[in-house]
Write an enzyme that holds these catalytic residues in place. Structure first.
Site, PDB file in Angstrom:
ATOM      1  N   CYS A 170      -0.017   3.977   2.590  1.00  0.00           N
ATOM      2  CA  CYS A 170       0.376   3.556   3.947  1.00  0.00           C
ATOM      3  C   CYS A 170       1.811   3.994   4.233  1.00  0.00           C
ATOM      4  CB  CYS A 170       0.262   2.040   4.098  1.00  0.00           C
ATOM      5  SG  CYS A 170      -1.404   1.407   3.864  1.00  0.00           S
ATOM      6  N   CYS A 180       0.837  -1.212   0.000  1.00  0.00           N
ATOM      7  CA  CYS A 180       0.000   0.000   0.000  1.00  0.00           C
ATOM      8  C   CYS A 180       0.873   1.264   0.000  1.00  0.00           C
ATOM      9  CB  CYS A 180      -0.906  -0.050   1.224  1.00  0.00           C
ATOM     10  SG  CYS A 180      -1.742   1.493   1.605  1.00  0.00           S
TER      11      CYS A 180
END
Length: 101
Positions: free
Chosen positions: A29, A26
């Site tokens: 993230c 991700c």
């Protein structure tokens, strides 16, 4: 922190604990990691951080209705105080968490 069941940590923690639901793949993230570190440092370590990889703990993510990542949930004594999904600016995150320390 000793390797314990993350759910136990969430439920038993007497202090505020920010749970960061993320995945290695991700991008957003990874963008948030330094922001979270800075904010928690500015709050003087009064909020602990617990990172949960949704690929390794899918049942935990499901239990807390995490549908997208990054996703942040602030717990204290097992209760959800605040939650937010997606990218968040340092200013907004600091503002949101300040009220809980």
């Amino acid at each position: 922190m000793p390797k314990r069941n993350p759910k136990d940590l969430i439920i038993k923690s007497q202090e505020a604990i920010l749970v960061d639901f993320y995945a290695d793949w991700c991008g957003p993230c990874h963008t948030m990691d330094p922001i979270i570190d800075e904010v928690l440092t500015e709050l003087g370590g009064k909020i602990k951080l617990l990172k949960i990889n949704i690929d390794k703990s899918p049942q935990l993510a499901q239990q807390f209705a995490v549908r997208s990542i990054p996703n942040y949930i602030l717990f204290k004594k097992g209760k959800i105080l605040w939650r937010k999904g997606g990218l968040i600016t340092k200013r907004d995150l600091l503002q949101a968490l300040k009220g809980f320390v």
